[in-house]
Structures are given as C-alpha cells and as structure tokens.
Design an enzyme around this catalytic site. Structure first.
Site, short mmCIF file in Angstrom:
data_model
loop_
_atom_site.label_atom_id
_atom_site.label_comp_id
_atom_site.label_asym_id
_atom_site.label_seq_id
_atom_site.Cartn_x
_atom_site.Cartn_y
_atom_site.Cartn_z
CE LYS A 45 -3.59 2.73 0.50
NZ LYS A 45 -4.23 3.08 -0.76
CB VAL A 71 -8.27 4.86 -1.27
CG1 VAL A 71 -7.60 4.52 0.13
CG2 VAL A 71 -9.37 3.85 -1.73
CG LEU A 73 -2.17 8.15 -1.39
CD1 LEU A 73 -1.06 9.55 -1.41
CD2 LEU A 73 -1.29 6.81 -1.79
CG ASN A 99 2.95 3.24 -4.30
OD1 ASN A 99 2.51 4.17 -3.62
ND2 ASN A 99 3.04 2.98 -5.54
CB CYS A 130 -1.85 9.01 -5.86
SG CYS A 130 -3.35 8.77 -5.03
CE LYS A 165 0.70 2.33 -10.06
NZ LYS A 165 -0.01 1.81 -8.81
N GLY A 243 -2.90 -2.65 -15.88
CA GLY A 243 -3.83 -1.94 -16.35
C GLY A 243 -5.14 -2.89 -16.68
N GLY A 244 -6.08 -3.17 -15.67
CA GLY A 244 -7.14 -4.28 -16.19
C GLY A 244 -6.73 -5.66 -16.23
CB THR A 266 -9.26 -3.58 -10.13
OG1 THR A 266 -8.47 -2.31 -9.99
CG2 THR A 266 -10.59 -3.24 -9.59
#
Lengths: 304, 257
Positions: A45, A71, A73, A99, A130, A165, A243-244, A266
């Site tokens: 996280k 969220v 962070l 991260n 983010c 990132k 990504g997905g 996700t």
C-alpha cells in the site's frame, strides 16, 4: 520448466507476476487464498511520511468493467510501516516493495531514506501518479520537470532499485518516462488509474465524496497496453505494465507490448488467487509455444 | 476465508423483489464455523455492468442440510443476476467475511431490530442466541406487510413485533415508534437495516443507556481489508467496515456526534 525469471534493475524476480499497490494491502490480507511465495513481488500500500486518514466515504463506485476509487492514500505512515508492518512481511519468499508517496519532494526523500535502511526492502516504487490527493501525488507525475526533480532527489538517497510509477493522465507519457529514466530510475511502472467521474442520476450527486477518482479494471486495459507499447519504444529501462489485467492472456498481452513484468490490481478483489493462476498460465503458454524464457517475449509483436 | 463454488439448492421468491437462496458447497465439504453478522461476497459473471462481487449477509446456516441461506434484494443488475439463478446452478462465494454480533453470556432482555432486507442477519443471530438458551425478541419494520420477510422463521425463535409504514401489519409507523420500546426495558439491542433506521435505533439506545450493536452495509470492493473503500469513521479513525465490521458497537461510531 520454462524460464519465468525476469530482471528489473538489481531485482531478480522468480516470475513476472506482481501485485499492484493499493490492491493487495501488505500481502497478509491474501495469505488465506494463496501462497504469497509464488509471486514475483508484492507492491504494498502507498506509504507516506506522515499517517493519513484518506478521503471521506464514499470512496468507491462500480463502473462498466471497472471501478472508480478515491481512497486517498490512507496509511499509518512510514514509521509505523518500518516498526510494525515490515517485521511481519519481511520474510515472505518474494520481493516486498513499498509504494512511496508524498505531498512535497522532501516527503518523498525522507520516506525513501527510511526505507533504504531496511535489509529486505530491495526496491521502492515512487508514486508520482496518485489522482486522489489534493497536493502532490499526480501533480509530480504530470510534468517532466517535477517528475525529473523528485526522481533525482530520491535517487540521491535510495541506492537500491528505484521504480517510478507513471500517471496516464498526461498528454504524452513517453516524455515523462524519458525524464525519469534520465534521472536514474531503474524501471517505470505504468499505468496508475485514469482520472474519472460518475454521477448518480437519481440523486444527481457525484458517486465519490471527492467528485473525481481513479478508474481501474479491464475497461482501461487497451489504453494501458497502448501506453506500455509507446513507452517501450521510448526508453531503455524495463517496464512493469498494468491496467486491467485479469488473466494470463492479459499478462502476455502486456509483455508483448513491452512489459518485462506485470502487476495485477483491481482483479485481486474479484479473484484473490488470480495472480497464481496467471503465473501458471504464463508458464503453460511458454511451454506450448516452445519459448525458453519469458524475456524473449518482451515487445515481440508480430506486426500485420 | 476461502473461495468456493456453491450449488443452489433452491431459490424462493419471498415478495416482489426479495429472494431466498439456499446454497451448499459444490464439493459437499462441510461448512466452516460462521457467526451471525458475517457476510459472503458473491461473484457475478458475464456482465460488463457487474464487475465487483456483491456483499450479502448470512441469513441463516442450516448445518443439518449443510446450507447457507442468502436473502437477496433485487436492486440493480448484480442482484438481479443473482436472484435469477435456479436450483442446480452454481455461484462462487468468498466467505466467511467480517466481524459478528456479540453473543451475550448472560440472560437478559434482548431486542433484535431490523428493517427491510436488513433483517437477514438477525435470523441467524436469533438462532445462535436460542442455542445458548437466550430469549431473543424481534422488532421488524417495513413499508408494508409484504416487506416483513421470513415472519414464520422469526416467530419460531422468539416474540415478533412489527411496524409497517402503511399499518398493514403490526403497529403503524417506524420501528423506533413501536410501543414495546416504551413498555419494556431492554439490556441489549442488535440492529441491521437502512442507515436512517439504525441511526434512530442507536439514538434510542444511547439515550436509554442500552448497549447496542449495528451491522453496516457500506459499499465495498474486496470485502477483506485490501482496498480500503468501505471505511467507516469511528472514534479510532477510518476503519474498514469489511474487516473491523460490519458489526460495530454504536459507541465506536460517530453517527450521533
């Protein structure tokens, strides 16, 4: 057995399948569902210098083939991580990567310095993307100058593998990728979430407390694949693509587009053991196609 | 926690939009111990509109039949797809998730207050209380008689009081207006239902010095503490409703501040 090992900076990964920050907690949340040691790495996280409560509820809205989140962070801060979480996770048989996020360059640097001292923390992922915090975050990742500056300053204090990132919310992602490569990033990971928005038509209110949030899930996959492919042709450092990604076919697609390794995000929420199925699927694919090492596939598109 | 396929044994329509699904592990393995207040995450496939699992509280565990009962209210496309499943079909569950209601150690006056489909976990709680020799009472509310679900099952476990907004069953009005709350002194209230109802129940409990636990229905993505989407503001800060809840003591919540 087909060769699944890949290299990112100084890191040797047992396979290219890792988990995306913010979707996998600290790994412990998933230990009932899978053997964490089967992963190439776990990106924990987003961690900031000071503790953060994150944004107000509601923070999530389902969208077609995906979801929005804001969220913001939420985390207990780097000191809590070092003292309480790191001891619990440091002996997992995989690479644990933090991260790192912040509101100022000083925050990023201070956070990275504290993590540099941890023996079993071989890398960090610098989160300059983010979309859900008011200050910092994505602001660093949307201009070449600030992306370069934060990478340069963190590079000075973090001698181990530095991954940056990238945000997709830019006009030309290749410029940002080049800028961080020039400042010594060992790898780039892409993409973070796309800035999005959803409105409840009955109440006429935004579905998120923050109005806008980050879109993730299979709905962003074709855009993410395109961005990986563009960045692959713009930089020499390895790319961690995401990504997905839901299955091994998605993972191979990202590898063909130019990713040396991938992150599953996700989809962990829907199938918490998806990552191990993807590892097995990649291995079977390599055997079926008589490919000795997954490395050989990176960027190897057969153009029409 | 684990992920398993379940076979649907039966799907009974209870009223215009509520369905009772009785499901059993597809591999016939015995169900693990589960507690009232806990929930499952149901996977819904083959629709781009339904990407995430759907959190559904455990309505009842029938250990003899090795069945989990799930009460599904048809609200959107996800719950529509779930409620369309027929006996013999399978669904994938992530379970058991979350915290549970406290089971009191001593006898006392216990009132379980539910509204709408929020009555679901109270049936399982009532059963567990019965098994401990406790005597639960139920106060259930709905718009109309047809909205008070599983009345026979509740009456089987203890005294049942009802309120309906149109007066078609029990007393007319909301649960917090029921005369039993003036007549009888309760030691512990357990509640689940729409948030405005639970806030009113919490206010009543607090004003009268009654212990109270509420089961929340926050929107969530994962259900096991990874995504941090379902947070509830508590006196300890933001916590995940899926792991620290869904059941909270009302003194931990900031509803009445």
């Amino acid at each position: 057995m087909a060769g699944l090992k890949v290299r990112i900076g100084d890191l040797e990964l047992k396979n290219p399948v890792m988990t995306a920050s913010g979707t996998f907690g600290y790994g412990t949340e998933y230990s009932d569902f899978m053997d964490l040691g089967r992963l190439g790495g776990i990106f924990v996280k987003g961690t900031t210098l000071e503790p953060r409560q994150g944004n107000d509820y509601p923070r999530m809205a389902e969208t077609p083939s995906g979801m929005l989140n804001s969220v913001g962070l939420q985390n207990k801060g780097v000191d809590y991580f070092v003292d309480h979480l790191y001891p619990q996770i440091k002996d997992y048989d995989t690479h644990m990567i933090v991260n790192v996020s912040g509101s100022t360059i000083e925050d990023y640097v201070a956070c990275a310095e504290k993590l540099a001292n941890l023996d079993k923390m071989p890398a960090i992922e610098l989160n300059i993307s983010c979309p859900n915090v008011k200050e910092g975050g994505m602001a660093f990742g949307t201009s070449c100058q600030s992306a370069a500056e934060v990478t340069r300053e963190v590079r000075k204090v973090f001698p181990k593998t530095l991954i940056v990132k990238l945000s997709p919310n830019v006009t030309d992602i290749t410029e940002i990728a080049r800028a961080v490569e020039d400042e010594g990033a060992d790898a780039v990971s892409l993409v973070n979430t796309f800035l999005g928005m959803a409105i409840d038509v009955e109440s006429r209110s935004p579905k998120l407390s923050t109005i806008t949030g980050g879109l993730s899930g299979p709905c962003i996959k074709p855009i993410a694949v395109r961005m990986v492919w563009q960045v692959y042709h713009a930089v020499r450092i390895p790319i961690i693509g995401m990504g997905g990604i839901c299955n091994w076919q998605d993972a191979i697609e990202f590898i063909l587009a130019g990713s040396t390794a991938i992150q599953v995000g996700t989809y962990n929420f829907i199938d918490p053991a998806a990552t191990v199925k993807i590892v097995d699927g990649i291995e079977a694919y390599l055997q079926r196609h008589h490919i000795a090492s997954v490395d050989e596939l990176v960027g190897q598109i057969n153009y029409l | 926690m684990k992920v398993s396929d379940f076979t649907i044994r039966s799907n009974t329509r209870l009223n215009d939009r509520n369905y009772l699904l009785k499901v059993t592990p597809a591999g016939n393995e015995p169900l693990p111990e589960m507690y009232p207040g806990q929930f499952v995450q149901i996977r819904v496939d083959n629709s781009p509109q339904v990407f995430l699992r759907r959190p559904i509280s455990i309505n009842y565990i029938d250990h003899q039949q090795n069945e989990i009962w799930l009460l599904i209210q048809r609200v959107g496309e996800g719950t529509a797809k779930i409620s369309d499943l027929s006996a013999g079909e399978t669904m994938n569950l992530l379970f058991p998730l979350g915290s549970s209601f406290s089971l009191p150690d001593q006898k006392g006056n216990f009132l379980l207050i539910g509204g709408g489909v929020g009555t679901a976990p109270l049936l399982f709680l009532g059963k567990k209380m019965r098994e401990k020799g406790l005597e639960p009472e139920f106060l259930l509310g709905g718009r109309s008689e047809k909205d008070i679900l599983q009345r026979d099952d509740f009456e089987h476990l203890g005294t049942l009081y009802c309120t309906t907004e149109d007066g078609s069953l029990g007393e007319k009005g909301f649960v917090t207006q029921h005369t039993i709350l003036q007549k009888k002194r309760y030691d512990f209230i357990f509640t689940c239902g729409p948030k405005p109802m639970m806030v009113a129940v919490a206010r009543y409990a607090k004003q009268n010095g009654i212990s109270c636990e509420a089961s929340l229905e926050n929107l969530m993505a994962c259900g096991f503490g990874a995504c941090l989407c379902c947070i509830e503001k508590t006196i300890r800060g933001n916590v995940c409703a899926c792991t620290e809840g869904p059941v909270f003591n009302i003194n931990e919540l900031t509803w009445l501040d």
